[in-house]
Design a protein around this motif. Structure first.
Motif, PDB file in Angstrom:
ATOM      1  N   UNK A  16       0.791  -1.290  -0.302  1.00  0.00           N
ATOM      2  CA  UNK A  16      -0.417  -0.040   0.595  1.00  0.00           C
ATOM      3  C   UNK A  16       0.891   1.800  -0.454  1.00  0.00           C
ATOM      4  N   UNK A  17       2.030   1.043   0.625  1.00  0.00           N
ATOM      5  CA  UNK A  17       2.762   2.862   1.183  1.00  0.00           C
ATOM      6  C   UNK A  17       4.273   1.852   0.949  1.00  0.00           C
ATOM      7  N   UNK A  18       5.392   3.017   0.382  1.00  0.00           N
ATOM      8  CA  UNK A  18       6.528   3.039   0.190  1.00  0.00           C
ATOM      9  C   UNK A  18       7.236   4.002   0.581  1.00  0.00           C
ATOM     10  N   UNK A  19       8.154   4.106   1.025  1.00  0.00           N
ATOM     11  CA  UNK A  19       9.100   5.286   0.817  1.00  0.00           C
ATOM     12  C   UNK A  19      10.651   4.994   0.622  1.00  0.00           C
ATOM     13  N   UNK A  20      11.711   5.552   0.183  1.00  0.00           N
ATOM     14  CA  UNK A  20      12.786   5.976   0.408  1.00  0.00           C
ATOM     15  C   UNK A  20      13.642   6.415   0.867  1.00  0.00           C
ATOM     16  N   UNK A  21      14.243   6.707   2.822  1.00  0.00           N
ATOM     17  CA  UNK A  21      15.098   7.418   3.065  1.00  0.00           C
ATOM     18  C   UNK A  21      17.419   6.712   3.240  1.00  0.00           C
ATOM     19  N   UNK A  22      17.433   7.298   2.795  1.00  0.00           N
ATOM     20  CA  UNK A  22      18.835   7.163   2.908  1.00  0.00           C
ATOM     21  C   UNK A  22      19.302   7.952   4.188  1.00  0.00           C
ATOM     22  N   UNK A  23      19.744   7.177   5.138  1.00  0.00           N
ATOM     23  CA  UNK A  23      20.473   7.414   6.310  1.00  0.00           C
ATOM     24  C   UNK A  23      21.775   8.041   6.656  1.00  0.00           C
ATOM     25  N   UNK A  24      21.944   8.881   6.133  1.00  0.00           N
ATOM     26  CA  UNK A  24      23.676   9.699   6.905  1.00  0.00           C
ATOM     27  C   UNK A  24      23.910   9.689   8.559  1.00  0.00           C
ATOM     28  N   UNK A  25      24.841   8.648   9.002  1.00  0.00           N
ATOM     29  CA  UNK A  25      25.035   8.938  10.392  1.00  0.00           C
ATOM     30  C   UNK A  25      25.256  10.602  10.915  1.00  0.00           C
ATOM     31  N   UNK A  26      25.004  10.784  12.484  1.00  0.00           N
ATOM     32  CA  UNK A  26      25.114  12.713  12.499  1.00  0.00           C
ATOM     33  C   UNK A  26      23.931  13.579  11.947  1.00  0.00           C
ATOM     34  N   UNK A  27      23.076  12.705  10.377  1.00  0.00           N
ATOM     35  CA  UNK A  27      22.749  14.231  10.150  1.00  0.00           C
ATOM     36  C   UNK A  27      21.306  13.858   9.589  1.00  0.00           C
ATOM     37  N   UNK A  28      20.329  14.048   9.446  1.00  0.00           N
ATOM     38  CA  UNK A  28      18.968  13.962   9.378  1.00  0.00           C
ATOM     39  C   UNK A  28      18.743  13.576   8.037  1.00  0.00           C
ATOM     40  N   UNK A  29      17.586  12.430   8.252  1.00  0.00           N
ATOM     41  CA  UNK A  29      17.609  11.309   6.921  1.00  0.00           C
ATOM     42  C   UNK A  29      18.026  12.622   6.055  1.00  0.00           C
ATOM     43  N   UNK A  30      17.866  11.744   4.464  1.00  0.00           N
ATOM     44  CA  UNK A  30      17.130  12.288   3.134  1.00  0.00           C
ATOM     45  C   UNK A  30      16.408  11.253   2.248  1.00  0.00           C
ATOM     46  N   UNK A  31      15.016  11.771   2.397  1.00  0.00           N
ATOM     47  CA  UNK A  31      13.869  11.507   1.712  1.00  0.00           C
ATOM     48  C   UNK A  31      14.389  11.477   0.093  1.00  0.00           C
ATOM     49  N   UNK A  32      14.084  10.543  -0.634  1.00  0.00           N
ATOM     50  CA  UNK A  32      14.434  10.145  -1.683  1.00  0.00           C
ATOM     51  C   UNK A  32      13.157   9.849  -2.212  1.00  0.00           C
ATOM     52  N   UNK A 164      26.371  17.632  -5.755  1.00  0.00           N
ATOM     53  CA  UNK A 164      27.506  17.293  -4.637  1.00  0.00           C
ATOM     54  C   UNK A 164      26.603  17.983  -3.767  1.00  0.00           C
ATOM     55  N   UNK A 165      25.394  19.043  -3.541  1.00  0.00           N
ATOM     56  CA  UNK A 165      24.876  19.408  -2.270  1.00  0.00           C
ATOM     57  C   UNK A 165      23.950  18.694  -0.997  1.00  0.00           C
ATOM     58  N   UNK A 166      23.366  19.268  -0.580  1.00  0.00           N
ATOM     59  CA  UNK A 166      22.730  18.695   0.401  1.00  0.00           C
ATOM     60  C   UNK A 166      21.415  18.694  -0.070  1.00  0.00           C
ATOM     61  N   UNK A 167      21.498  17.155   0.454  1.00  0.00           N
ATOM     62  CA  UNK A 167      20.223  16.222  -0.858  1.00  0.00           C
ATOM     63  C   UNK A 167      18.859  16.521  -0.028  1.00  0.00           C
ATOM     64  N   UNK A 168      17.975  16.544   0.084  1.00  0.00           N
ATOM     65  CA  UNK A 168      16.276  15.715  -0.414  1.00  0.00           C
ATOM     66  C   UNK A 168      16.805  17.181   0.577  1.00  0.00           C
ATOM     67  N   UNK A 169      14.939  16.974   2.260  1.00  0.00           N
ATOM     68  CA  UNK A 169      14.855  17.408   3.200  1.00  0.00           C
ATOM     69  C   UNK A 169      15.895  16.890   4.316  1.00  0.00           C
ATOM     70  N   UNK A 170      16.025  18.608   4.185  1.00  0.00           N
ATOM     71  CA  UNK A 170      17.174  18.533   5.454  1.00  0.00           C
ATOM     72  C   UNK A 170      16.563  19.568   6.707  1.00  0.00           C
TER      73      UNK A 170
END
Length: 251
Positions: A16-32, A164-170
């Motif tokens: 029903x639902x899906x999501x992809x998050x990138x999880x860099x340590x020490x930073x908020x997730x990147x919503x991909x 190369x900048x900050x990706x996604x919602x930070x």
């Protein structure tokens, strides 16, 4: 790419639902990829990205170097996670924001990215449906190399577009350090460590094993934590932590 990936996997095991998050340590997730549609409220996603992600088993697995592949959330979660406030919180967990406890199951691919951190591609079914059975899990695992390649390719494309900048919602202020800052003036180091484990869904027995203390000692720590913070329940502790994510200074 993510929409095409969703379509392909739905042919194998509908969800029903899906999501992809990138999880860099020490930073908020990147919503991909946002495959929540209208199911997740903006407030829930905002709270998740500000710091509620710190309690998500897929985040913990990602930053702790868990083995890649397809996993059920219950394989990654602490023993009391599904009774925790995070799992049933409509305002902080996008996956269940349509109503508390609305998911029957969440599974996810852990995908190492070229930049050194991990992405989690989650597939979810709402209550009223069956859990993913072993045949479906087996078919999905057979597609893991395709999923891994597609997610990594999507990451490279977005990274190139961002130069190369900050990706996604930070969103600022809510990093892994949010745990260490929370109630730092009111609690000892050991008490703050126990608070982290409580919030992540560990039982008293699990906390005692992790900290090398007795269950009785953990119970005493919990009682002292509540007294020092002026609260009387785990739900109040959870609410206090979430509130701190939206404040300039923690309590």
């Amino acid at each position: 790419m993510p929409l095409a990936l969703d379509r392909m996997l739905r042919e194998v095991a509908d969800f029903d639902l899906s999501v992809i998050f990138g999880y860099p340590f020490g930073s908020p997730p990147r919503l991909l990829h946002d495959g929540y549609g209208t199911h997740a409220t903006p407030a829930a996603l905002d709270a998740y990205l500000r710091g509620a992600y710190l309690l998500d088993p897929f985040y913990t697995a990602s930053v702790q170097g868990h083995l890649p592949g397809l996993w059920r959330m219950r394989e990654l979660a602490p023993d009391d996670f599904f009774q925790s406030d995070f799992y049933g919180a409509a305002d902080v967990h996008p996956c269940v924001s349509l109503e508390p406890g609305s998911l029957v199951e969440e599974i996810g691919f852990l995908v190492p990215l070229p930049c050194g951190f991990t992405a989690a591609y989650s597939l979810m079914r709402k209550t009223g449906r069956q859990m993913f059975d072993e045949f479906e899990m087996s078919r999905l695992r057979a597609l893991e190399p395709i999923v891994r390649g597609a997610v990594r390719s999507h990451w490279r494309q977005i990274e190139d577009e961002a130069d190369g900048g900050v990706l996604g919602v930070v969103l600022g202020g809510a990093l892994e350090a949010a745990f260490s800052r929370f109630a730092h003036n009111a609690l000892t180091y050991q008490q703050r460590r126990i608070v982290q484990l409580i919030l992540r869904g560990h039982s008293t027995l699990s906390i005692s094993a992790i900290t090398g203390t007795t269950e009785g000692t953990v119970k005493i720590h919990r009682k002292n934590i509540y007294r020092r913070l002026g609260i009387s329940s785990q739900s109040e502790l959870f609410s206090r932590f979430i509130q701190s994510l939206f404040m300039c200074d923690t309590i």
